[in-house]
Design an enzyme around this catalytic site. Structure first.
Site, PDB file in Angstrom:
ATOM      1  N   GLU B 199      -7.103   8.608  -1.378  1.00 32.96           N
ATOM      2  CA  GLU B 199      -6.583   8.326  -2.720  1.00 32.96           C
ATOM      3  C   GLU B 199      -5.912   6.970  -2.748  1.00 32.96           C
ATOM      4  O   GLU B 199      -6.018   6.224  -3.717  1.00 32.96           O
ATOM      5  CB  GLU B 199      -5.576   9.415  -3.140  1.00 32.96           C
ATOM      6  N   HIS B 308       6.251   5.475  -1.552  1.00 33.15           N
ATOM      7  CA  HIS B 308       5.708   4.519  -0.578  1.00 33.15           C
ATOM      8  C   HIS B 308       6.821   3.915   0.281  1.00 33.15           C
ATOM      9  O   HIS B 308       6.794   2.739   0.623  1.00 33.15           O
ATOM     10  CB  HIS B 308       4.857   3.433  -1.238  1.00 33.15           C
TER      11      HIS B 308
END
Lengths: 340, 335
Positions: B199, B308
């Site tokens: 992804e 992230h």
């Protein structure tokens, strides 16, 4: 002399204008193919062997980077759009425009007229123009029109192991597939694709048609040697063999397929080396996400100065890639059940 | 160790999701009639419809996390690398990373390029992974060019309900799908649980997964940013205020029929929920919606801070609300 490589290299076929390359390949493979098909987008798919067994798709793109004429100025100078090239590669180069191969040169201020600050500055591509020696729009329009393609008229040469010419990206790939079709009986869908350089477009359609189980893009990759005293990467190197990709910007290659290719190279003692990870993209980027997904890999020939008027590659590397492809396919065919 | 912890701590950077797949496969044993891995590596679990009138619904959460790929091993044994997926360079120095074979390293940075000593963002080019080696040869026995490392940060609870860890994006989504599979008793609908690969480099797995399944409806379950920290970018999503029903993001606009249905279900069940507009970023749904003739799609997001990074933070109440809502969708369908 690798005659087919010479012919392929010297043909002009910028993205969208691959017709000459396609016609040449079609002519050469005629006697050796089981089936030849052409799709509406311009891809040429040459099937060899029976339809049973794993469907293996090998893809090499026919298009090369180049220029398109976008405008003719009052002065007779030509504006252009360039695909995949830096301005420092274009400066002062010869180009051949359109079907009649009108000679032009990338215009530039001679040293006598240039101001000191101009000598220090690298121009932008949009500030460059092509000069065909005409002095008015009227005269220029007689030989050139907007939409004409232009490419570099470099002659092919060989010097020992060194092969030298233009459009090696990816006529070298086309050449390898062509040789495999003509000289082996390996069953596969040998696919010559269009418009790779503008976004891997042809391969996307070709893969939808072929519906492969396994796909391998056969391409060139920038060699990494560069004069440098530092402790910096110098790979892949010319003459050091076939280049095997782990991942690039367009694809993370199938682990099992990459392992199979590396093991094949080890066993057959075919020289191979790593590709620099995460740089560039190839037709595998389109093929692996086609349909329900395709196990994909990339095997490349390293070449210096791709995306310029003159590239150098090694005949030994080309033959290594060809042999690695042949042995890997044999390997896959031998373990049919694992791949379908 | 709980399932969330096991999932988040597992090694699984983009393109190397097999460990995570193994964990999920084990959890799904006996819950779905058909569990298989497709060519790209997606794990697909199928609960066939009990009725011919059942809708084909695909739930999708991605297994991969962002990572670092080795590009060069220098003569002193330091590993140069670049990113796989959206890694923020400034968050990388001094983090611990781990390779598939367990080799652990620390990210170092050339001192002159250290952000704290110079202006501007650091670049991956000036960083390296230190695996404690003295020379290239000894490293090459453990790591090669092309190997992919993931960050290694163990999950912790920062209070009773909030967890912090790496790869909450999107192992928390995987967890939700597993929980739904566990809770779902019977449904007239045809449910596909898709644990997708890749992804973080552009929905590659979701695209091929959806192609093979050809669902009528798809819901991606992923994390989303929040605007609830000091001086945060303006965004009306907060951790702990419920599951986020996506309205749009930079690659996707939710079909209003789906959005209204999800909101209606949430209201009926009194599940706290909020509406999400994410200006930067997207999910698998952006790719699923365009497959073949199109798939009517939506997204349920778990509000998450510091996405992230190695300490992504989310709230387990939001997670449970997501599971509850998803389970309801599976029972009632989407039209």
């Amino acid at each position: 002399m690798l005659q087919d490589l010479k012919e392929l290299s010297e043909l002009n076929g910028v993205s969208g204008d691959e017709i000459r390359v396609r016609e040449y390949i079609k002519k050469r493979v005629k006697k050796h193919a089981t089936q030849i098909s052409e799709d509406p987008y311009g891809n040429l798919i040459v099937r060899k062997g029976p339809e049973k067994g794993p469907r293996i798709m090998l893809a090499a793109h026919m298009d090369e980077v180049g220029l398109m004429i976008t405008g003719i100025e009052k002065s007779g100078l030509l504006r252009f759009h360039a695909i995949g090239m830096m301005p420092n590669v274009l400066m002062a180069k010869r180009v051949f425009i359109g079907k009649d191969k009108v000679l032009g040169v990338m215009g530039h201020k001679p040293i006598h007229l240039a101001k000191e600050e101009e000598l220090k500055k690298m121009p932008k591509t949009k500030d460059l123009f092509i000069d065909i020696g005409m002095s008015s729009k009227e005269d220029a329009s007689k030989v050139v029109q907007v939409g004409d393609y232009a490419s570099f008229g470099t002659e092919y040469r060989e010097n020992g192991d060194s092969v030298q010419g233009k459009a090696f990206d990816n006529r070298i790939g086309c050449f390898i597939l062509l040789r495999m079709i003509m000289e082996s009986d390996l069953p596969a869908f040998y696919s010559f694709t269009v418009q790779e350089e503008v976004g891997l477009r042809g391969a996307r359609i070709a893969a939808n048609r072929v519906k492969p189980d396994v796909a391998i893009a056969v391409d060139t990759t920038s060699s990494g040697e560069w004069p440098d005293d530092g402790d910096t990467p110098q790979y892949p190197a010319l003459g050091a063999g076939a280049v095997v990709t782990t991942a690039d910007r367009s694809v993370i290659c199938d682990e099992k397929l990459v392992r199979t290719i590396r093991e094949t190279a080890e066993r057959e003692k075919i020289p191979y080396q790593d590709k620099r990870p995460m740089i560039g993209g190839t037709d595998a980027g389109s093929m692996h996400v086609a349909g329900p997904g395709v196990r994909s890999a990339v095997i490349s020939v390293p070449a210096r100065y791709i995306h310029s008027p003159l590239s150098f590659a090694s005949r030994g590397d080309i033959l290594a890639v060809e042999k690695l492809l042949r042995c890997s396919i044999n390997n896959i065919m031998g373990k049919e059940r694992e791949w379908v | 160790m709980g399932l969330i912890e096991v999932l988040c701590n597992a090694y699984g950077p983009t393109g190397r999701e097999h460990r995570v797949r193994g964990i999920i496969e084990k959890e799904l044993k006996g819950l779905c009639s058909d569990v298989y891995t497709d060519r790209l590596g997606n794990l697909i679990a199928h609960r066939p419809a009990k009725s011919k009138r059942g809708q084909k619904i695909m739930l999708c959460a991605h297994m991969d996390e962002i990572g670092l790929i080795v590009t060069y091993i220098d003569k002193n044994g330091f590993l140069r690398f670049t990113n796989v997926g959206g890694v923020f360079a400034e968050r990388v120095p001094y983090q611990r990373v781990v390779f598939e074979n367990g080799t652990t390293g620390i990210v170092g940075i050339e001192p002159s390029k250290d952000e704290s000593k110079s202006s501007g963002r650091p670049k991956f080019e000036s960083m390296f992974i230190d695996v404690g080696a003295r020379d290239r040869e000894s490293v090459q026995r453990k790591v090669r060019v092309g190997d992919i490392a993931s960050f290694s940060q163990q999950l912790v609870f920062i209070n009773k309900k909030c967890i912090a860890g790496k790869a909450i994006d999107d192992r928390i989504g995987c967890y939700c799908l597993i929980e739904v599979a566990k809770r779902l008793k019977k449904s007239i609908h045809d449910i596909y649980f898709v644990f997708s690969v890749q992804e973080e480099v552009g929905g590659r797995g979701a695209r091929t997964g959806a192609y093979a399944i050809e669902p009528a409806y798809a819901l991606a379950v992923d994390v989303t940013d929040t605007g609830d920290t000091p001086e945060a970018y303006k965004m009306q999503v907060s951790v702990g205020k419920g599951v986020a029903i996506k309205v749009k993001d930079s690659g996707f606009i939710t079909n209003p029929i789906i959005m209204d249905k999800l909101a209606e279900y949430a209201r009926t069940l009194s599940i706290p929920h909020q509406f999400e507009i994410l200006e930067h970023g997207s999910t698998d749904a952006a790719f699923i919606q365009l497959v073949k003739g199109g798939v009517m799609s939506g997204v349920l997001s778990i509000p998450t801070r510091y996405i992230h990074s190695t300490s992504e933070v989310c709230d387990l109440d939001d997670v449970n609300g997501t599971v509850e809502l998803l389970a309801h969708v599976c029972e009632k369908g989407l039209d």
